[in-house]
Motif scaffolding. Structure first.
Motif, PDB file in Angstrom:
ATOM      1  N   PRO A 188      33.226 -22.839 -16.364  1.00 26.07           N
ATOM      2  CA  PRO A 188      34.436 -21.967 -17.079  1.00 26.07           C
ATOM      3  C   PRO A 188      34.334 -21.686 -18.203  1.00 26.07           C
ATOM      4  N   ARG A 189      33.950 -22.609 -19.041  1.00 35.30           N
ATOM      5  CA  ARG A 189      33.923 -22.293 -20.761  1.00 35.30           C
ATOM      6  C   ARG A 189      32.784 -21.062 -20.901  1.00 35.30           C
ATOM      7  N   GLU A 190      31.710 -21.123 -20.658  1.00 37.96           N
ATOM      8  CA  GLU A 190      30.946 -20.128 -20.418  1.00 37.96           C
ATOM      9  C   GLU A 190      31.266 -18.650 -19.855  1.00 37.96           C
ATOM     10  N   ASN A 191      32.104 -18.793 -18.785  1.00 42.01           N
ATOM     11  CA  ASN A 191      32.384 -17.852 -17.855  1.00 42.01           C
ATOM     12  C   ASN A 191      34.064 -17.840 -17.727  1.00 42.01           C
ATOM     13  N   GLN A 226      23.429 -19.558 -22.899  1.00 38.07           N
ATOM     14  CA  GLN A 226      23.278 -20.924 -22.041  1.00 38.07           C
ATOM     15  C   GLN A 226      24.291 -20.977 -21.132  1.00 38.07           C
ATOM     16  N   GLY A 227      24.204 -21.211 -19.843  1.00 35.85           N
ATOM     17  CA  GLY A 227      25.120 -21.351 -18.917  1.00 35.85           C
ATOM     18  C   GLY A 227      25.956 -20.309 -18.462  1.00 35.85           C
ATOM     19  N   LYS A 228      25.533 -19.064 -18.870  1.00 35.58           N
ATOM     20  CA  LYS A 228      26.353 -17.823 -18.446  1.00 35.58           C
ATOM     21  C   LYS A 228      25.878 -17.493 -17.150  1.00 35.58           C
ATOM     22  N   ILE A 229      27.084 -16.817 -16.713  1.00 39.59           N
ATOM     23  CA  ILE A 229      26.626 -15.839 -15.392  1.00 39.59           C
ATOM     24  C   ILE A 229      26.552 -14.484 -15.258  1.00 39.59           C
ATOM     25  N   MET A 277      33.519 -16.967 -13.691  1.00 40.10           N
ATOM     26  CA  MET A 277      33.280 -18.213 -13.252  1.00 40.10           C
ATOM     27  C   MET A 277      33.026 -18.268 -11.671  1.00 40.10           C
ATOM     28  N   HIS A 278      33.887 -17.283 -11.044  1.00 40.21           N
ATOM     29  CA  HIS A 278      34.326 -17.505  -9.866  1.00 40.21           C
ATOM     30  C   HIS A 278      33.225 -16.748  -8.687  1.00 40.21           C
TER      31      HIS A 278
END
Length: 269
Positions: free
Chosen positions: A198-201, A224-227, A253-254
């Protein structure tokens, strides 16, 4: 018949003969001595002056190479302890669209942001469990980083607390003050949605007119960690028939299997 010697004459001596046993002993001793000399002459002396060195010990075998890390996923029913905790914190209550028998605990390994393998879990609908395993196996093989992955009872059933902790989660029949969709139709309340990093997205909370849990990563630039659309996470989910941010506002994030939530049939066998 021998003639006895004359009186006063000295009888002649018989020549002395070695018994056969004595001759054999002397011959054996001679052979042993010869062998010992020959052995001593043929053995290579060491640097110190003649002492034969002992044979060198064999080199120990190298330890076997450990197998590469794997996702090592398992799917099973919810334990009494976990279910009781979920009920106690309000993750499930009477009237929620699915119950304990329809939910599964998916436990698996994932890479964290420091490149270490961590163990995590997701609570999902039984009809999505196999698809979730395939998706997260692909992400593991591509070493996509996930901060942490725990069922929301670890955060007291509080959606906001889990998002702030950058926790990846799935099922949550959310409390009335945290619902952003009718819970009977909600993919999260049916166990058919995943919120990832969630923090990255973050998502855009129109009630608060702000990005949540923060705006730092709201831009869809690589990180890093992004969608990102077309990226490894997007490809892994959409290949199985999941939909990215299936609401009218940005919710990076979803992923879910459709709204309103209905029984799921993945695209791949």
């Amino acid at each position: 018949m021998r003639t006895p010697p004359a009186p006063g004459a000295v009888a002649p001596r018989r020549p002395f003969r070695t018994p056969r046993t004595g001759r054999s002993l002397r011959a054996a001793a001679l052979v042993a001595a010869t062998t010992l000399v020959a052995t001593a002459c043929s053995a290579p002396p060491d640097d110190s002056g003649g002492t034969v060195r002992p044979a060198a010990s064999p080199t120990p075998a190298a330890p076997p190479t450990p197998p590469p890390p794997a996702v090592d996923a398992s799917v099973g029913p919810l334990s009494d302890r976990q279910w009781n905790r979920m009920v106690a914190v309000g993750m499930w209550r009477e009237g929620c669209p699915v119950g304990r028998k329809q939910l599964r605990r998916v436990e698996l390994n994932h890479w964290d942001f420091e490149g270490e393998v961590r163990r995590g879990e997701l609570i999902v609908n039984a009809d999505t469990a196999a698809s979730v395993v395939r998706i997260f196996t692909r992400l593991f093989e591509q070493r996509f980083p996930i901060r942490r992955m725990a069922s929301v009872e670890a955060y007291g059933g509080d959606l906001d607390a889990g998002l702030k902790a950058d926790n990846t989660s799935a099922f949550n029949c959310r409390r009335p003050d945290q619902i952003n969709a009718p819970f009977m139709e909600s993919p999260h309340a049916n166990g058919r949605a995943v919120d990832l990093n969630p923090r990255e997205n973050p998502w855009q909370d129109l009630r608060k007119k702000a990005w949540f849990p923060g705006a730092e990563s709201s831009a869809r630039t690589p990180g890093q960690g992004k969608i990102l659309k077309g990226g490894p996470v997007w490809r892994a989910f959409t290949a199985e028939g999941w939909i990215w941010q299936n609401i009218s506002v940005a919710d990076y994030m979803h992923f879910d299997t459709g709204y309103p939530s209905v029984p799921f049939r993945p695209r791949t066998p």
